[in-house]
Design an enzyme around this catalytic site. Structure first.
Site, PDB file in Angstrom:
ATOM      1  N   HIS A 159      -1.804 -11.254 -53.218  1.00  0.00           N
ATOM      2  CA  HIS A 159      -2.044 -10.457 -52.008  1.00  0.00           C
ATOM      3  C   HIS A 159      -3.037 -11.108 -51.044  1.00  0.00           C
ATOM      4  O   HIS A 159      -3.012 -10.837 -49.840  1.00  0.00           O
ATOM      5  CB  HIS A 159      -2.522  -9.061 -52.401  1.00  0.00           C
ATOM      6  CG  HIS A 159      -2.076  -7.981 -51.460  1.00  0.00           C
ATOM      7  ND1 HIS A 159      -1.951  -8.165 -50.098  1.00  0.00           N
ATOM      8  CD2 HIS A 159      -1.723  -6.689 -51.681  1.00  0.00           C
ATOM      9  CE1 HIS A 159      -1.543  -7.043 -49.533  1.00  0.00           C
ATOM     10  NE2 HIS A 159      -1.389  -6.129 -50.467  1.00  0.00           N
ATOM     11  N   ASP A 389      19.247 -13.063 -46.754  1.00  0.00           N
ATOM     12  CA  ASP A 389      20.608 -13.517 -47.047  1.00  0.00           C
ATOM     13  C   ASP A 389      20.552 -15.025 -47.258  1.00  0.00           C
ATOM     14  O   ASP A 389      20.382 -15.793 -46.315  1.00  0.00           O
ATOM     15  CB  ASP A 389      21.538 -13.152 -45.887  1.00  0.00           C
ATOM     16  CG  ASP A 389      22.972 -13.613 -46.110  1.00  0.00           C
ATOM     17  OD1 ASP A 389      23.237 -14.325 -47.110  1.00  0.00           O
ATOM     18  OD2 ASP A 389      23.835 -13.274 -45.282  1.00  0.00           O
TER      19      ASP A 389
END
Length: 442
Positions: A159, A389
């Site tokens: 993070h 994608d």
């Protein structure tokens, strides 16, 4: 479910990258110190194309990953400390972990509605935090191939390196390269834009960084906590349709002069109310809601497009449970007021407030923050979580790969854009039983 590792590789940038130490802003340092888990699922479909062995080809993904790490070079680095002990990123090009694994007995359908259970967490490489902070990859990735022909992509992202928006900027850029297109927006790597003012001049009390309310009791919570084991927790996911959300909004006053509430404020008020009722909070019990907000467009001037790092400020509505549970409008008003406060002045003040704190690690949120009677509700609705994608189609699902704390929840958009929203949440098991019924009472 058996998962066997086929291949594990440390992928380094394809070309030489800057060898620098990257300074972290205060916002990069008040985040949990583990890897944020998320999982993508992809089904094998007619749009996949190519030969069967070409579906999510590991070599193609590794090549694209190495290319993506060139402009996003901090991702290939390691955590380090400066001479004052402040955590920074050593951009040393050591690389990210890329694992290919097989689950020969499992299919995508076995994960049902993709609730972020421990089974989902197994699809992400585990990170060993016992050694020095410089010892582990800042990004760990795992492609798991299922018997149905589908795959999952498990992501663990440290993070300190990135928030959700920056993390997705990287993943989506990697997928673009894998698909054969160019990176649309290059990352902006300079976190000094989020330095505090000199001298720091906070102008608000910043309740978001004050301790969370404890349960009202004649016995201090810390005393009882030492004598009993924490109650068991449960994790589940709940889908509210577009019509469910419309019925929720219909409970609010409308017409000329009526207050305006964002979709998040309405849904958050409903979840806060349901959680408070499920927990059986007395009406006078203070309860705090933690709402993560992206500061990129709130700061003026806005940060450069592609800013890479953490820009999460927190709005924290605070109210007595009686107000939260009395009706949707009261809770939504408290939430909307807190969200509307998050302008440039407030965010700059927050940076200054953090600069004056002697120990930022003391402000890192964890189990003590979100547990009963409080709640964290992070929305991923405006994040491009379904855009990865790689050349074989968009994911059928993307969401958290586990929820670390009781009282933490996420709002997720639908992959098929049908207007529904899902709430993934962790609660005490006995409270979850009641919450399951309450959440659909719209």
């Amino acid at each position: 479910m058996a998962i066997t590792v086929r291949r594990s590789t440390m992928v380094r940038p394809a070309w030489e990258t800057p060898r620098v130490r990257l300074w972290n802003s205060n916002l990069d340092l008040v985040v949990p110190r583990f890897h944020t888990p998320s999982v993508y699922f992809y089904r094998r479909g007619p749009e996949g194309g190519g030969a069967p062995e070409g579906f999510f080809d590991g070599e193609r993904m590794r090549r694209a990953l190495a290319e993506a790490l060139v402009p996003f070079y901090p991702m290939a680095g390691r955590l380090a400390r400066d001479e004052d002990g402040r955590v920074e990123i050593d951009c040393n090009g050591e690389g990210v972990l890329f694992v290919e694994a097989d689950a020969p007995d499992a299919s995508v359908d076995d994960y049902g509605d993709f609730a972020p259970t421990m089974e989902l967490k197994r699809l992400i490489p585990a990170v060993d935090y016992t050694d020095d902070i410089s010892s582990f990859s800042l990004l760990v990735l795992q492609v798991t191939y299922f018997k149905c022909g589908g795959v999952s992509l498990g992501v663990g992202m440290q993070h300190h390196v990135a928030d959700g928006m920056s993390g997705l900027h990287f993943i989506n850029s990697w997928s673009d390269l894998c698909r054969g297109t160019q990176i649309a927006i290059m990352p902006f790597i300079d976190r000094t834009l989020l330095r505090a003012r000199d001298p720091p001049t906070p102008s608000y009390p910043h309740v978001e960084y004050q301790p969370a309310p404890a349960m009202l009791s004649s016995v201090p919570q810390s005393v009882t906590a030492n004598k009993t084991t924490p109650p068991p927790t449960a994790v589940d996911i709940f889908k509210l349709t577009r019509s469910d959300l419309g019925r929720l909004r219909s409970q609010l006053p409308s017409g000329e002069g009526a207050p305006r509430f964002s979709t998040y404020a309405v849904l958050a008020a409903h979840v806060w109310r349901c959680v408070s009722l499920a927990r059986g909070l007395p009406s006078e019990q203070p309860t705090k809601l933690y709402c993560a907000t992206d500061g990129r467009q709130r700061l003026q001037p806005p940060l450069p497009e592609g800013y890479f790092g953490n820009v999460i400020f927190t709005a924290t509505p605070l109210a007595e449970a009686g107000k939260v549970t009395s009706g949707l409008a009261d809770g939504a008003a408290v939430i909307q007021e807190a969200l509307d406060r998050m302008n440039d002045s407030y965010c700059r003040s927050a940076l200054d407030y953090l600069e004056l704190q002697p120990d930022l690690s003391a402000l890192v949120r964890g189990a003590h923050t979100f547990r009963c009677p409080n709640l964290g509700l992070t929305s991923w609705v405006r994040l491009p979580i379904h855009d990865a994608d790689f050349g074989w189609g968009r994911p059928v699902f993307m969401g958290p790969g586990g929820i670390a704390y009781e009282g933490l929840a996420f709002v997720l958009p639908s992959a098929n854009k049908d207007g529904s929203l899902s709430i993934a949440i962790s609660l005490q098991a006995e409270h979850m039983e009641k919450f399951r019924k309450l959440i659909f009472e719209v």
